[in-house]
Scaffold this motif. Structure first.
Motif, PDB file in Angstrom:
ATOM      1  N   VAL A  84       6.617 -12.959  65.792  1.00  0.00           N
ATOM      2  CA  VAL A  84       7.176 -11.921  64.927  1.00  0.00           C
ATOM      3  C   VAL A  84       6.591 -12.099  63.527  1.00  0.00           C
ATOM      4  CG1 VAL A  84       9.298 -11.063  63.844  1.00  0.00           C
ATOM      5  CG2 VAL A  84       9.293 -11.675  66.270  1.00  0.00           C
ATOM      6  N   PHE A 106       3.910 -14.234  60.772  1.00  0.00           N
ATOM      7  CA  PHE A 106       2.651 -14.958  60.697  1.00  0.00           C
ATOM      8  C   PHE A 106       2.241 -15.085  59.240  1.00  0.00           C
ATOM      9  CE2 PHE A 106       2.059 -10.462  61.556  1.00  0.00           C
ATOM     10  CZ  PHE A 106       1.214 -10.042  60.540  1.00  0.00           C
ATOM     11  N   CYS A 147      -1.734 -14.348  44.367  1.00  0.00           N
ATOM     12  CA  CYS A 147      -1.504 -14.331  45.817  1.00  0.00           C
ATOM     13  C   CYS A 147      -2.780 -14.126  46.626  1.00  0.00           C
ATOM     14  CB  CYS A 147      -0.498 -13.251  46.156  1.00  0.00           C
ATOM     15  SG  CYS A 147      -0.176 -13.155  47.933  1.00  0.00           S
ATOM     16  N   VAL A 148      -3.140 -15.144  47.396  1.00  0.00           N
ATOM     17  CA  VAL A 148      -4.198 -15.015  48.394  1.00  0.00           C
ATOM     18  C   VAL A 148      -3.556 -14.976  49.782  1.00  0.00           C
ATOM     19  CG1 VAL A 148      -6.182 -16.183  49.449  1.00  0.00           C
ATOM     20  CG2 VAL A 148      -5.952 -16.132  46.966  1.00  0.00           C
ATOM     21  N   ARG A 149      -2.554 -15.836  49.970  1.00  0.00           N
ATOM     22  CA  ARG A 149      -1.889 -15.931  51.275  1.00  0.00           C
ATOM     23  C   ARG A 149      -0.445 -15.467  51.185  1.00  0.00           C
ATOM     24  NH1 ARG A 149      -3.803 -21.216  50.536  1.00  0.00           N
ATOM     25  NH2 ARG A 149      -5.694 -21.677  51.702  1.00  0.00           N
ATOM     26  N   PHE A 150       0.048 -14.957  52.296  1.00  0.00           N
ATOM     27  CA  PHE A 150       1.446 -14.547  52.344  1.00  0.00           C
ATOM     28  C   PHE A 150       1.939 -14.606  53.779  1.00  0.00           C
ATOM     29  CE2 PHE A 150      -1.465 -10.965  52.385  1.00  0.00           C
ATOM     30  CZ  PHE A 150      -1.097 -10.272  53.521  1.00  0.00           C
ATOM     31  N   ILE A 151       3.260 -14.692  53.935  1.00  0.00           N
ATOM     32  CA  ILE A 151       3.841 -14.583  55.270  1.00  0.00           C
ATOM     33  C   ILE A 151       4.153 -13.116  55.512  1.00  0.00           C
ATOM     34  CG2 ILE A 151       5.796 -15.212  56.743  1.00  0.00           C
ATOM     35  CD1 ILE A 151       5.908 -17.872  55.270  1.00  0.00           C
ATOM     36  N   ASP A 152       3.822 -12.624  56.692  1.00  0.00           N
ATOM     37  CA  ASP A 152       4.025 -11.216  57.002  1.00  0.00           C
ATOM     38  C   ASP A 152       4.740 -11.114  58.350  1.00  0.00           C
ATOM     39  OD1 ASP A 152       3.914  -8.471  56.775  1.00  0.00           O
ATOM     40  OD2 ASP A 152       1.746  -8.371  56.587  1.00  0.00           O
ATOM     41  N   ASN A 153       4.978  -9.911  58.758  1.00  0.00           N
ATOM     42  CA  ASN A 153       5.728  -9.588  59.970  1.00  0.00           C
ATOM     43  C   ASN A 153       4.913  -8.536  60.697  1.00  0.00           C
ATOM     44  OD1 ASN A 153       7.680  -7.664  61.344  1.00  0.00           O
ATOM     45  ND2 ASN A 153       9.082  -9.312  60.774  1.00  0.00           N
ATOM     46  N   LEU A 181       2.731 -16.824  49.014  1.00  0.00           N
ATOM     47  CA  LEU A 181       2.754 -18.288  48.983  1.00  0.00           C
ATOM     48  C   LEU A 181       2.194 -18.833  47.665  1.00  0.00           C
ATOM     49  CD1 LEU A 181       1.649 -19.297  52.617  1.00  0.00           C
ATOM     50  CD2 LEU A 181       3.903 -18.686  51.763  1.00  0.00           C
ATOM     51  N   ASP A 197      -0.709 -14.590  56.605  1.00  0.00           N
ATOM     52  CA  ASP A 197      -1.897 -13.748  56.538  1.00  0.00           C
ATOM     53  C   ASP A 197      -2.578 -13.947  55.183  1.00  0.00           C
ATOM     54  OD1 ASP A 197      -3.793 -11.898  57.292  1.00  0.00           O
ATOM     55  OD2 ASP A 197      -2.374 -10.277  57.653  1.00  0.00           O
TER      56      ASP A 197
END
Lengths: 308, 308
Positions: free
Chosen positions: B57, B59, A56-62, A52, B61
């Motif tokens: 599914v 999120f 990078c500190v934040r990211f979308i994951d699965n 994001l 993080d």
């Protein structure tokens, strides 16, 4: 045919692919020197991240831990394939997944102050016996969705020269959405009010894979949904739209016991689709996994396709 | 004082807190039966997830692996504290972090087919010797930001009865944004076009912690930024706005070598703020970590505050 979405996606992120070109060259040379007609599979595994922020500190994951990919790679190795394992950094590895997931499986206590490592040692022994031949197993780790897509393209273009001997088994949970590098903030997002994130659709590169990158390879993709009703519809659409040879369709909560295999029965995207349900036999011995059936069915399909 | 944002955040998500109430009761009873005046710290650690779907599914993080929290908890245990370790499921544990992060540190090879487990065994021995007294160490794992916030509230309200002996050391990387349960889709997000995610600000619960939940406790929070310029400004604002006793301010890339400690020097939110920079001595012996200094400074501060 225009792939402008794909082009702009690739341009949007700085990814170094030189190291994988080098490793692939060495691997494929060794694989080729052994046997002319050995089949080769690229198994993808684990989830991709979507940063994001540039710093990078934040990211979308699965949620994926790569269980399906790791267990499937085991089966392909047992079936005599050369395996290129394109998997998320830190996700599960073939033969080692149980030990990676659970310390209690990896070790047991033999006496006061004594640790038995026999389970881990046995798993490592199996891993090495199946992967130690040069040209048998290549691990290519990725983290972000940008890395995944670019590494897959490099692998696919190189495997094109293997013609029908090449198979793609795309078990990775690839993000459907991303933020283009150009639109990404430099620093950690912050502010007082609500945050609105505008994510672009990750272009479906399956069409490029089947028609441009490796047009003679067999391609099996996966579909995971939480809603059974949309699952088969979407799986069929993947065959008709992207020309993949088969789709393994699974619903989140039942995915370890039941998977539907959809196969394109004939040439062309409009060919009829044949469905079969693969189930884990409830009376199967402990340690049995549905990946034995999945990979068995895919290996059969690949044999038929590569004889054509 | 109105905390309507906080109230609606808590109502927005279904979290079971019964099990932690039970575990806390047993733990605090054992802790109290030992020593009346033993200090107790709640160390928070690791990143929170923000689910994007109810059947989750995907999120959002955070990159945190919980290194700072795990290393700091070690120091608090060595300093004689009872430690409640509120940490992300699967993140690093005190004394075990090196072995968890790196198989090569946990094991070494002693001969063909022989594995030395002495490093792991030694780490486990230290862990158990520091945590085996009942009432010394309680691990409370969380995954989502909803769990984190509600568990923290339960812990804080229970520690209120420990008065000035209680310390909060909030090293967890808590998401600033979330999607309310009521606005969250049921199933895996999908669609043809771009995706717009509207995230709400997670209400700052620090104000409730310092003024309502555990008003006599010492509270030390953390601030991490990638931009040095905004870091100190934001750290000072946290003291003035939420009345925390101190902030440990770190920049992403230098956080293991340099941290700024900001302390409220006096009563009230408008009190002057004293800054000092803690640095890891480059000539310190291998294995030295900056957490020794961070916790040392915080323990001193807690002693001063609890003598008042």
């Amino acid at each position: 045919m225009s792939f402008s979405g794909a082009e702009s996606f690739r341009k949007s992120s700085p990814v170094d692919t030189e190291w994988i070109e080098r490793e692939l060259s060495a691997f494929l040379e060794r694989a080729r020197s052994q046997e002319e007609s050995r089949p080769i599979v690229c198994v993808t595994s684990g989830g991709t991240t979507v940063p994001l922020e540039r710093n990078c500190v934040r990211f979308i994951d699965n949620f994926s831990k790569g269980t399906r990919g790791a267990l499937s790679a085991e089966q392909f190795l047992k079936a005599g394939y050369s395996v290129i394992f394109l998997s998320r950094t830190g996700s599960l590895l073939p033969f080692l997944s149980e030990c990676q997931e659970d310390m209690a499986t990896a070790f047991s206590v033999s006496g006061p102050g004594e640790l038995q490592v026999s389970a881990l040692a046995e798993a490592l022994r199996t891993f090495h016996s199946c992967t130690e031949d040069p040209g048998t197993f290549l691990h290519v780790p990725f983290t972000t969705v940008f890395e995944y897509v670019q590494y897959l393209e490099v692998i696919a273009r190189r495997l094109a020269s293997h013609g029908r001997l090449a198979l793609f088994y795309l078990a990775a949970a690839v993000s459907d959405y991303y933020i283009p590098w150009a639109e990404m903030v430099e620093h950690k997002i912050s502010g007082a009010g609500p945050l609105v994130l505008e994510l672009q659709k990750v272009p479906k590169l399956l069409g490029e894979l089947t028609s441009v990158w490796a047009p003679h390879a067999t391609v099996v993709s996966f579909k995971l949904e939480t809603d059974e009703e949309v699952l088969l519809t979407k799986a069929k659409a993947a065959i008709q739209k992207y020309g993949v040879d088969a789709v393994l369709a699974n619903e989140l909560h039942s995915r370890k016991e039941r998977v539907t295999l959809l196969v394109r029965a004939g040439e062309g995207r409009a060919a009829p689709i044949h469905c079969s349900v693969l189930r884990l036999d409830p009376s199967a011995p402990p340690g049995s996994v549905i990946e034995e059936q999945l990979v068995g069915a895919v290996v059969d399909l690949h044999r038929q396709r590569s004889r054509r």
